[in-house]
Design a protein around this motif. Structure first.
Motif, PDB file in Angstrom:
ATOM      1  N   GLY A   1       0.817  -1.201   0.000  1.00 38.38           N
ATOM      2  CA  GLY A   1       0.000   0.000   0.000  1.00 38.38           C
ATOM      3  C   GLY A   1       0.857   1.260   0.000  1.00 38.38           C
ATOM      4  N   ALA A   2       0.204   2.380   0.294  1.00 38.73           N
ATOM      5  CA  ALA A   2       0.877   3.676   0.222  1.00 38.73           C
ATOM      6  C   ALA A   2       1.092   4.306   1.591  1.00 38.73           C
ATOM      7  N   GLY A   3       0.993   3.530   2.646  1.00 38.85           N
ATOM      8  CA  GLY A   3       1.145   4.069   3.986  1.00 38.85           C
ATOM      9  C   GLY A   3       2.592   4.375   4.339  1.00 38.85           C
ATOM     10  N   HIS A   4       2.771   5.082   5.467  1.00 41.95           N
ATOM     11  CA  HIS A   4       4.109   5.412   5.953  1.00 41.95           C
ATOM     12  C   HIS A   4       4.636   4.293   6.838  1.00 41.95           C
ATOM     13  N   ASN A   5       5.952   4.248   6.945  1.00 38.28           N
ATOM     14  CA  ASN A   5       6.563   3.356   7.920  1.00 38.28           C
ATOM     15  C   ASN A   5       6.286   3.913   9.317  1.00 38.28           C
ATOM     16  N   PRO A   6       5.753   3.106  10.254  1.00 42.18           N
ATOM     17  CA  PRO A   6       5.403   3.643  11.579  1.00 42.18           C
ATOM     18  C   PRO A   6       6.593   4.231  12.318  1.00 42.18           C
ATOM     19  N   TRP A   7       7.786   3.706  12.082  1.00 47.28           N
ATOM     20  CA  TRP A   7       8.961   4.235  12.766  1.00 47.28           C
ATOM     21  C   TRP A   7       9.419   5.538  12.133  1.00 47.28           C
ATOM     22  N   GLY A   8       9.082   5.762  10.892  1.00 45.46           N
ATOM     23  CA  GLY A   8       9.336   7.069  10.294  1.00 45.46           C
ATOM     24  C   GLY A   8       8.481   8.134  10.968  1.00 45.46           C
ATOM     25  N   LEU A   9       7.215   7.789  11.262  1.00 40.10           N
ATOM     26  CA  LEU A   9       6.344   8.718  11.979  1.00 40.10           C
ATOM     27  C   LEU A   9       6.825   8.918  13.413  1.00 40.10           C
ATOM     28  N   ALA A  10       7.309   7.849  14.041  1.00 43.33           N
ATOM     29  CA  ALA A  10       7.820   7.963  15.410  1.00 43.33           C
ATOM     30  C   ALA A  10       9.022   8.898  15.467  1.00 43.33           C
ATOM     31  N   MET A  11       9.909   8.797  14.469  1.00 41.80           N
ATOM     32  CA  MET A  11      11.074   9.687  14.440  1.00 41.80           C
ATOM     33  C   MET A  11      10.664  11.135  14.190  1.00 41.80           C
ATOM     34  N   PHE A  12       9.596  11.339  13.422  1.00 46.40           N
ATOM     35  CA  PHE A  12       9.131  12.702  13.196  1.00 46.40           C
ATOM     36  C   PHE A  12       8.580  13.304  14.489  1.00 46.40           C
ATOM     37  N   ARG A  13       7.859  12.483  15.254  1.00 47.11           N
ATOM     38  CA  ARG A  13       7.361  12.981  16.543  1.00 47.11           C
ATOM     39  C   ARG A  13       8.521  13.301  17.487  1.00 47.11           C
ATOM     40  N   THR A  14       9.555  12.469  17.461  1.00 46.98           N
ATOM     41  CA  THR A  14      10.732  12.748  18.281  1.00 46.98           C
ATOM     42  C   THR A  14      11.425  14.018  17.808  1.00 46.98           C
ATOM     43  N   LEU A  15      11.456  14.222  16.491  1.00 44.85           N
ATOM     44  CA  LEU A  15      12.123  15.401  15.940  1.00 44.85           C
ATOM     45  C   LEU A  15      11.477  16.693  16.420  1.00 44.85           C
ATOM     46  N   LYS A  16      10.156  16.661  16.612  1.00 42.41           N
ATOM     47  CA  LYS A  16       9.454  17.868  17.044  1.00 42.41           C
ATOM     48  C   LYS A  16       9.820  18.268  18.467  1.00 42.41           C
ATOM     49  N   THR A  17      10.429  17.361  19.230  1.00 41.48           N
ATOM     50  CA  THR A  17      10.836  17.688  20.597  1.00 41.48           C
ATOM     51  C   THR A  17      12.261  18.220  20.673  1.00 41.48           C
ATOM     52  N   VAL A  18      12.973  18.229  19.564  1.00 41.66           N
ATOM     53  CA  VAL A  18      14.374  18.641  19.563  1.00 41.66           C
ATOM     54  C   VAL A  18      14.484  20.162  19.641  1.00 41.66           C
ATOM     55  N   GLU A  19      15.343  20.626  20.519  1.00 42.74           N
ATOM     56  CA  GLU A  19      15.642  22.057  20.648  1.00 42.74           C
ATOM     57  C   GLU A  19      17.158  22.240  20.555  1.00 42.74           C
ATOM     58  N   PRO A  20      17.692  22.343  19.326  1.00 41.44           N
ATOM     59  CA  PRO A  20      19.150  22.485  19.179  1.00 41.44           C
ATOM     60  C   PRO A  20      19.629  23.839  19.707  1.00 41.44           C
ATOM     61  N   ARG A  21      20.741  23.812  20.423  1.00 46.06           N
ATOM     62  CA  ARG A  21      21.267  25.048  21.025  1.00 46.06           C
ATOM     63  C   ARG A  21      22.660  25.390  20.495  1.00 46.06           C
ATOM     64  N   SER A  22      23.580  24.469  20.587  1.00 44.57           N
ATOM     65  CA  SER A  22      24.937  24.757  20.137  1.00 44.57           C
ATOM     66  C   SER A  22      24.988  24.758  18.612  1.00 44.57           C
ATOM     67  N   ALA A  23      26.092  25.261  18.071  1.00 44.68           N
ATOM     68  CA  ALA A  23      26.258  25.314  16.620  1.00 44.68           C
ATOM     69  C   ALA A  23      26.278  23.917  16.009  1.00 44.68           C
ATOM     70  N   SER A  24      26.940  22.971  16.694  1.00 43.84           N
ATOM     71  CA  SER A  24      27.006  21.608  16.171  1.00 43.84           C
ATOM     72  C   SER A  24      25.635  20.947  16.183  1.00 43.84           C
ATOM     73  N   GLU A  25      24.843  21.207  17.196  1.00 45.28           N
ATOM     74  CA  GLU A  25      23.500  20.633  17.266  1.00 45.28           C
ATOM     75  C   GLU A  25      22.601  21.217  16.191  1.00 45.28           C
TER      76      GLU A  25
END
Length: 275
Positions: free
Chosen positions: A123-147
């Protein structure tokens, strides 16, 4: 493609076509049913050329889709490895979570998505772990230049990963439409019938049988090749396998030197969520 069944189909088609030619030959007049052999050969040349051009175009289309699926699978596995490295430069709070989710993504591709691609039910659905990583990405708050640099790189790699996944799944359901298959088989049938009118009682049986059998072998084997290219994930020799992603799973599981510390894997060996 199963070579045994493919060979059996080719042999059966050749035997049936040859038998039909020899049966028609018994009552055929000398010199074939055509009074003007040159005109008949010209018409047959038009039919055969048209079929060859159409078949060549479709084979090229199917091979391009096959190669796209193969390249997408390899690229996706490589990007997962690169994202695993990038994750180690992100804020400490999400490094371990991203590392575990990437490994689960790779496991789910090998053990869940690949069997569904073989059966044509992905089918045309997303990989569930791809969605999980996107939810995790929304919690990221990079501060340093490397981050911040790693965060930007992760977004680029995420887009590349989704594009590679789209390429991998591109050929799972086939790219040749049904009307085109109908035209190919209809044209092959017309050529077979036209060949029967070349039956000549004055010609030796082995010559007539070889003529019809060789045409049947070429057409049937080419159509089987086309079917194989249109189903790149089917079982059998030459089908695409998750070799690159399996290698990535092995690396992420055992090569712990890349990871910045230990991390929790939120899935089982099949890629299914534990909780």
């Amino acid at each position: 493609m199963n070579l045994f069944w493919a060979a059996l189909i080719v042999v059966l088609v050749a035997v049936v076509a040859t038998a039909a030619m020899l049966i028609v030959r018994r009552r055929a007049p000398e010199g074939s049913y055509f009074e003007d052999g040159d005109r008949a050969a010209g018409v047959f040349g038009v039919l055969a050329t048209g079929f060859a051009v159409l078949l060549g175009f479709v084979v090229f289309l199917a091979f391009e889709s096959f190669d796209t699926s193969r390249s997408g699978a390899v690229s996706e596995a490589q990007i997962i490895s690169e994202q695993f490295e990038t994750a180690q430069l992100l804020p400490v709070a999400v490094r371990g979570r991203f590392s575990g989710e990437l490994l689960c993504y790779a496991r789910s591709v090998v053990n869940q998505e690949w069997p569904r691609m073989q059966s044509g039910t992905l089918g045309a659905g997303h990989n569930p772990w791809g969605l999980a990583m996107f939810r995790t990405l929304k919690t990221v708050e990079p501060r340093s230049a490397s981050e911040q640099a790693a965060y930007s790189k992760w977004l680029d790699e995420r887009g590349d990963r989704e594009s590679a996944r789209a390429d991998r799944t591109h050929g799972a359901e086939g790219v040749i439409p049904t009307p085109l298959w109908i035209v190919l088989f209809l044209t092959a049938g017309v050529i077979f019938v036209f060949m029967l009118f070349f039956a000549d009682s004055g010609e030796r049986a082995i010559v007539q049988g070889t003529m019809m059998g060789s045409v049947a072998v070429v057409i049937s084997s080419t159509l089987l090749l086309l079917w194989f290219l249109d189903h790149p994930y089917s079982h059998g020799v030459g089908a695409l396998r998750p070799v690159a992603m399996e290698r990535t799973v092995e690396q992420l599981t055992h090569e712990t030197g890349i990871a910045a510390g230990r991390f929790e894997i939120p899935c089982d060996a099949q890629g299914a969520r534990r909780y």
